[in-house]
Design a protein around this motif. Structure first.
Motif, PDB file in Angstrom:
ATOM      1  N   ALA A  99       0.832  -1.206   0.000  1.00  0.00           N
ATOM      2  CA  ALA A  99       0.000   0.000   0.000  1.00  0.00           C
ATOM      3  C   ALA A  99       0.865   1.254   0.000  1.00  0.00           C
ATOM      4  O   ALA A  99       0.573   2.229  -0.710  1.00  0.00           O
ATOM      5  CB  ALA A  99      -0.925  -0.010   1.211  1.00  0.00           C
ATOM      6  N   ALA A 100       1.936   1.238   0.790  1.00  0.00           N
ATOM      7  CA  ALA A 100       2.839   2.392   0.819  1.00  0.00           C
ATOM      8  C   ALA A 100       3.512   2.590  -0.537  1.00  0.00           C
ATOM      9  O   ALA A 100       3.625   3.720  -1.043  1.00  0.00           O
ATOM     10  CB  ALA A 100       3.890   2.198   1.913  1.00  0.00           C
ATOM     11  N   GLY A 101       3.963   1.489  -1.158  1.00  0.00           N
ATOM     12  CA  GLY A 101       4.568   1.586  -2.479  1.00  0.00           C
ATOM     13  C   GLY A 101       3.586   2.058  -3.529  1.00  0.00           C
ATOM     14  O   GLY A 101       3.944   2.801  -4.457  1.00  0.00           O
ATOM     15  N   PHE A 102       2.334   1.657  -3.403  1.00  0.00           N
ATOM     16  CA  PHE A 102       1.294   2.072  -4.340  1.00  0.00           C
ATOM     17  C   PHE A 102       1.106   3.586  -4.288  1.00  0.00           C
ATOM     18  O   PHE A 102       0.980   4.249  -5.321  1.00  0.00           O
ATOM     19  CB  PHE A 102      -0.013   1.359  -3.983  1.00  0.00           C
ATOM     20  CG  PHE A 102      -0.991   1.266  -5.103  1.00  0.00           C
ATOM     21  CD1 PHE A 102      -1.015   0.151  -5.923  1.00  0.00           C
ATOM     22  CD2 PHE A 102      -1.909   2.270  -5.343  1.00  0.00           C
ATOM     23  CE1 PHE A 102      -1.931   0.045  -6.967  1.00  0.00           C
ATOM     24  CE2 PHE A 102      -2.830   2.185  -6.379  1.00  0.00           C
ATOM     25  CZ  PHE A 102      -2.830   1.055  -7.189  1.00  0.00           C
ATOM     26  N   GLY A 103       1.117   4.116  -3.086  1.00  0.00           N
ATOM     27  CA  GLY A 103       0.967   5.564  -2.944  1.00  0.00           C
ATOM     28  C   GLY A 103       2.135   6.323  -3.545  1.00  0.00           C
ATOM     29  O   GLY A 103       1.950   7.333  -4.232  1.00  0.00           O
ATOM     30  N   ALA A 104       3.359   5.818  -3.313  1.00  0.00           N
ATOM     31  CA  ALA A 104       4.545   6.495  -3.845  1.00  0.00           C
ATOM     32  C   ALA A 104       4.555   6.467  -5.374  1.00  0.00           C
ATOM     33  O   ALA A 104       4.855   7.476  -6.032  1.00  0.00           O
ATOM     34  CB  ALA A 104       5.805   5.834  -3.284  1.00  0.00           C
ATOM     35  N   ALA A 105       4.236   5.316  -5.958  1.00  0.00           N
ATOM     36  CA  ALA A 105       4.206   5.210  -7.420  1.00  0.00           C
ATOM     37  C   ALA A 105       3.108   6.084  -8.023  1.00  0.00           C
ATOM     38  O   ALA A 105       3.268   6.633  -9.126  1.00  0.00           O
ATOM     39  CB  ALA A 105       4.008   3.753  -7.830  1.00  0.00           C
ATOM     40  N   SER A 106       1.994   6.229  -7.319  1.00  0.00           N
ATOM     41  CA  SER A 106       0.913   7.095  -7.794  1.00  0.00           C
ATOM     42  C   SER A 106       1.374   8.548  -7.896  1.00  0.00           C
ATOM     43  O   SER A 106       1.010   9.268  -8.831  1.00  0.00           O
ATOM     44  CB  SER A 106      -0.291   6.997  -6.851  1.00  0.00           C
ATOM     45  OG  SER A 106      -0.814   5.691  -6.815  1.00  0.00           O
ATOM     46  N   LEU A 107       2.184   8.964  -6.940  1.00  0.00           N
ATOM     47  CA  LEU A 107       2.692  10.334  -6.944  1.00  0.00           C
ATOM     48  C   LEU A 107       3.597  10.572  -8.155  1.00  0.00           C
ATOM     49  O   LEU A 107       3.506  11.614  -8.820  1.00  0.00           O
ATOM     50  CB  LEU A 107       3.463  10.593  -5.647  1.00  0.00           C
ATOM     51  CG  LEU A 107       3.920  12.037  -5.391  1.00  0.00           C
ATOM     52  CD1 LEU A 107       2.715  12.967  -5.280  1.00  0.00           C
ATOM     53  CD2 LEU A 107       4.762  12.101  -4.126  1.00  0.00           C
ATOM     54  N   VAL A 108       4.455   9.601  -8.471  1.00  0.00           N
ATOM     55  CA  VAL A 108       5.332   9.718  -9.638  1.00  0.00           C
ATOM     56  C   VAL A 108       4.504   9.748 -10.923  1.00  0.00           C
ATOM     57  O   VAL A 108       4.758  10.545 -11.825  1.00  0.00           O
ATOM     58  CB  VAL A 108       6.340   8.551  -9.670  1.00  0.00           C
ATOM     59  CG1 VAL A 108       7.172   8.599 -10.956  1.00  0.00           C
ATOM     60  CG2 VAL A 108       7.256   8.596  -8.453  1.00  0.00           C
ATOM     61  N   ALA A 109       3.505   8.881 -11.018  1.00  0.00           N
ATOM     62  CA  ALA A 109       2.674   8.822 -12.220  1.00  0.00           C
ATOM     63  C   ALA A 109       1.935  10.142 -12.452  1.00  0.00           C
ATOM     64  O   ALA A 109       1.780  10.589 -13.595  1.00  0.00           O
ATOM     65  CB  ALA A 109       1.672   7.675 -12.108  1.00  0.00           C
ATOM     66  N   ALA A 110       1.467  10.756 -11.388  1.00  0.00           N
ATOM     67  CA  ALA A 110       0.690  11.989 -11.521  1.00  0.00           C
ATOM     68  C   ALA A 110       1.504  13.112 -12.146  1.00  0.00           C
ATOM     69  O   ALA A 110       0.960  13.957 -12.859  1.00  0.00           O
ATOM     70  CB  ALA A 110       0.161  12.419 -10.154  1.00  0.00           C
ATOM     71  N   TYR A 111       2.806  13.123 -11.889  1.00  0.00           N
ATOM     72  CA  TYR A 111       3.648  14.203 -12.390  1.00  0.00           C
ATOM     73  C   TYR A 111       4.653  13.716 -13.436  1.00  0.00           C
ATOM     74  O   TYR A 111       5.706  14.318 -13.619  1.00  0.00           O
ATOM     75  CB  TYR A 111       4.378  14.865 -11.223  1.00  0.00           C
ATOM     76  CG  TYR A 111       3.445  15.577 -10.275  1.00  0.00           C
ATOM     77  CD1 TYR A 111       2.937  16.841 -10.591  1.00  0.00           C
ATOM     78  CD2 TYR A 111       3.031  14.977  -9.086  1.00  0.00           C
ATOM     79  CE1 TYR A 111       2.065  17.503  -9.726  1.00  0.00           C
ATOM     80  CE2 TYR A 111       2.151  15.624  -8.222  1.00  0.00           C
ATOM     81  CZ  TYR A 111       1.678  16.875  -8.546  1.00  0.00           C
ATOM     82  OH  TYR A 111       0.809  17.517  -7.700  1.00  0.00           O
ATOM     83  N   ALA A 112       4.322  12.613 -14.133  1.00  0.00           N
ATOM     84  CA  ALA A 112       5.218  12.058 -15.150  1.00  0.00           C
ATOM     85  C   ALA A 112       5.463  13.093 -16.250  1.00  0.00           C
ATOM     86  O   ALA A 112       4.510  13.621 -16.832  1.00  0.00           O
ATOM     87  CB  ALA A 112       4.626  10.790 -15.740  1.00  0.00           C
ATOM     88  N   PRO A 113       6.733  13.372 -16.592  1.00  0.00           N
ATOM     89  CA  PRO A 113       7.022  14.389 -17.617  1.00  0.00           C
ATOM     90  C   PRO A 113       6.949  13.873 -19.045  1.00  0.00           C
ATOM     91  O   PRO A 113       6.983  14.651 -19.982  1.00  0.00           O
ATOM     92  CB  PRO A 113       8.459  14.809 -17.276  1.00  0.00           C
ATOM     93  CG  PRO A 113       9.061  13.591 -16.648  1.00  0.00           C
ATOM     94  CD  PRO A 113       7.954  12.911 -15.896  1.00  0.00           C
ATOM     95  N   GLY A 114       6.852  12.551 -19.220  1.00  0.00           N
ATOM     96  CA  GLY A 114       6.799  11.990 -20.567  1.00  0.00           C
ATOM     97  C   GLY A 114       6.190  10.612 -20.544  1.00  0.00           C
ATOM     98  O   GLY A 114       5.981  10.017 -19.476  1.00  0.00           O
TER      99      GLY A 114
END
Length: 525
Positions: A99-114
Motif C-alpha cells: 500500500a505504501a509503495g502504491f501511494g509512492a508510485a501514484s505520486l510519480v505517475a501523476a507528475y510524469a514528464p513523458g
C-alpha cells in the motif's frame, strides 16, 4: 500461497490469527475491501484520461497501449509470486508495504514528464498492486473460518473488485472535469493512507509455518514470458508479425512460459500448482474469468475514447454514460449466491458469459450518432455479467481446490482476472490500432511528422487536426473517427465471439456428474 490449517486440539496455533468477535472480523473485511477496491479502480480509471495524456505527453500508438495495460501485465505476472512471498514474510506486512509503495508510485505517475516515465510508474504500480491483491483473499480465509460467513465475505470482496473496475471511468470523469489528468493518480494517496492506518490496527497477521523456498527463477520466467509474448503481439499489430525482433521476442516469451510450467511441475512447493487444472470445474472457472476480462477490458478501454473523441462527451458525461456497468456489477456481485442456487453454478457462469458476449456484440453496431439506449443497455448487460462471472468464478476456484491448496487456487483466480484485463487491451487494442492505421485516409500535403502523429491514435489525430486549417482538419478528423469506429466495432464483435465460445466451453467443461451434483445442491454459490 498456502493457508495454515488449524488442527483440533491445538490451544492457540501460532500461525492462526485471532479473528476476535464478529464485528472485528467485518471491520477487518472493510479494510481488505478498501484495498482491492482501489487496485481495481486503478485498472480502469485511466481510460477517460487517455485523450488528455495523448495531448499532453504525445505518446505513440504503442506507448499508448503500454500506458493502458502495463499495470495489469506486471500485476498479473507477479500475483502468484507475491502471494508466495506473503506466505513467508506475513500477509498483513506485505499488504501494508504494498500500500505504501502504491501511494509512492501514484505520486510519480501523476507528475510524469513523458510517456516513458508514465509507463514506468504504471509498472511500479503493478508491482505494488501485486503485493496487495493476494493478501486480501488469504486474510479473508483466516478471518472467516465458517463456510457461510466466508462465502458472504467473498461475495462482498468480488462485488468490490468488479464494482471498482466499473466505477473507474466514473471516478476518472469527475476528476478530469475539475482537475488535470494526474489527479486520477493522486486520488490514491488519501485512500492508501486510510488503508494503512486502519490496517495496522484491525488486520491480523498470518503466514505459512512451512512455506518452502521462494522460487526466484520461477518469478523471472513467468514475468519474462508474459511481457515477451505481449510485447510481440503489440509490435506485430503495428509493424507486422514477420519482423525479426517481433519473432524473437515472441519465441522467447513462449519458451519462458513453457520453462515456467515445466519447472512448477518439478518443484515440491511450486509458485503455481498447475496440477490444479486437472479439475475441469477449476479450469472452467479460471478460463471463464480470464476470457470475460479479455472481452471487457479490451473493448471498454476504447469505448471511453469513443465517447469523448467521437461523440464529443465531456469526461464527466462519459463517466456517467458508463454508470449502468457499475450499477450492474454491484447488484449481481451481491446476488451471485442466490442466482447460483436458482439456476446452478454451471448455468449461472455460462449464462453470465453469454450475456456479456451479447452486450459486447451490441457495441459492434455503435456509430457516431447511435442512440444512448443501445449503449446504456449494452453497458448494463456487460457490468451485470461481469459482476456475476467474477464473483462466481472466484468462489468456484476456491471451492474446487483441496483445502491445503486454497491459497494457491486464490492466486490463480486473481492472476486470471488481471491477465485477462491486460490481454484484452493488448489483443483487442492491437486489432483496433491495426484497423485504425489501415483505414485512415489522410489528405495530401500533410507534413511527415503530422501524418505520423495522426496515424498513431485517434487522440493523435485530434491533436494534429488542431494545428491544421479548418477544411484540412475536418477531413483528418472525419477519416480518423470513421477508421476508429470501424476498428472498435470489429473488436467488439470479436470479443462477442470469444465470450460466446467461452460460454459454450464452460458449459461443456462443467458437464460431469460431480459438477451437476454440486450445482443441484447450490455448491459453488
Amino acid at each position: 500461497m498456502t493457508t495454515a490449517v488449524h488442527h483440533p486440539g491445538a490451544a492457540n496455533p501460532p500461525n492462526r490469527p485471532t479473528t476476535g468477535p464478529g464485528r472485528h472480523r467485518w471491520l477487518a473485511l472493510a479494510v481488505l475491501v478498501l484495498g482491492v477496491l482501489l487496485v481495481a479502480v486503478d485498472a480502469t480509471v485511466l481510460s477517460l484520461a487517455i485523450p488528455f495524456i495523448s495531448a499532453d505527453l504525445r505518446p505513440s500508438g504503442t506507448q499508448l497501449l503500454w500506458i493502458g495495460d502495463v499495470y495489469s501485465f506486471v500485476l498479473a505476472g507477479l500475483l502468484v509470486s507475491m502471494g508466495s512471498l506473503s506466505d513467508r514474510i506475513g500477509r498483513k506486512r506485505l499488504l501494508l508495504c504494498g500500500a505504501a509503495g502504491f501511494g509512492a508510485a501514484s505520486l510519480v505517475a501523476a507528475y510524469a514528464p513523458g510517456p516513458g516515465w508514465l509507463i514506468a510508474a504504471r509498472a511500479v504500480l503493478g508491482v505494488a498492486g501485486a503485493t496487495v491483491m493476494p493478501s486480501t483473499l488469504s486474510l479473508i480465509r483466516s478471518l472467516f473460518p465458517d463456510d457461510r460467513e466466508r462465502a458472504t465475505a467473498i461475495g462482498i470482496w468480488g462485488a468490490a473488485a468488479t464494482a471498482g473496475a466499473a466505477a473507474g471511468p466514473l471516478v476518472g470523469g469527475f476528476l478530469l472535469e475539475h482537475f488535470w489528468w494526474g489527479s486520477v493518480f493522486l486520488i490514491n494517496l488519501p485512500v492508501m493512507a486510510l488503508l494503512i492506518g486502519l490496517g495496522v490496527r484491525l488486520l491480523p497477521e498470518s503466514r505459512d509455518p512451512r512455506p518452502g523456498a521462494w522460487d526466484l527463477p520461477g518469478v523471472l520466467l513467468s514475468l519474462t514470458g508474459i511481457i515477451g509474448v505481449v510485447y510481440a503481439i503489440k509490435e506485430a499489430a503495428v509493424h507486422g508479425p514477420l519482423r525479426p525482433d517481433v519473432l524473437a521476442t515472441g519465441l522467447l516469451g513462449a519458451a519462458a512460459l513453457v520453462a515456467f510450467t515445466r519447472r512448477q511441475l518439478r518443484l515440491p512447493v511450486p509458485l503455481l500448482d498447475v496440477r490444479l487444472f486437472k479439475d475441469r470445474r477449476f479450469t472452467a472457472a479460471v478460463l471463464g474469468a480470464l476470457l470475460a476480462l479479455v472481452g471487457l477490458s479490451g473493448v471498454l478501454f476504447f469505448v471511453s475514447q469513443y465517447l469523448q473523441l467521437v461523440r464529443g462527451y465531456s469526461p464527466m458525461r462519459s463517466g456517467l454514460a458508463e454508470l449502468p456497468a457499475f450499477a450492474g456489477a454491484v447488484v449481481t456481485g451481491l446476488l451471485t449466491g442466490r442466482l447460483a442456487r436458482l439456476v446452478g453454478a454451471r448455468g449461472a457462469l455460462s449464462g453470465g458469459l453469454l450475456v456479456m458476449g451479447l452486450g459486447l456484440g451490441a457495441l459492434g453496431w455503435a456509430g457516431a450518432d447511435t442512440g444512448y439506449l443501445l449503449l446504456g443497455t449494452a453497458f448494463l448487460a456487460i457490468g451485470a455479467a461481469e459482476g456475476l462471472v467474477y464473483t462466481l468464478s472466484t468462489d468456484l476456484v476456491l471451492g474446487s481446490a483441496p483445502a491445503p491448496k486454497a491459497g494457491a487456487a486464490s492466486a490463480v483466480s486473481e492472476t486470471a482476472y488481471e491477465l485477462g484485463a491486460a490481454l484484452g487491451i493488448a489483443l483487442l487494442g492491437s486489432v483496433v490500432t491495426g484497423l485504425y492505421r489501415s483505414g485512415l485516409v489522410l489528405p495530401p500535403g500533410l507534413g511527415a511528422s503530422t501524418a505520423e502523429h495522426a496515424r498513431d491514435s485517434l487522440g493523435g489525430a485530434a491533436e494534429a487536426a488542431a494545428e491544421l486549417p479548418q477544411r484540412t482538419a475536418g477531413a483528418v478528423l472525419e477519416s480518423a473517427r470513421h477508421a476508429f469506429i470501424h476498428g472498435m466495432n470489429i473488436a467488439a464483435l470479436l470479443a462477442a465471439v470469444v465470450l460466446t465460445a467461452a460460454a459454450v466451453g464452460t458449459w461443456l467443461l462443467m458437464r460431469r456428474p460431480a459438477a451437476d451434483a454440486a450445482d443441484q445442491t447450490g455448491s459453488g454459490r
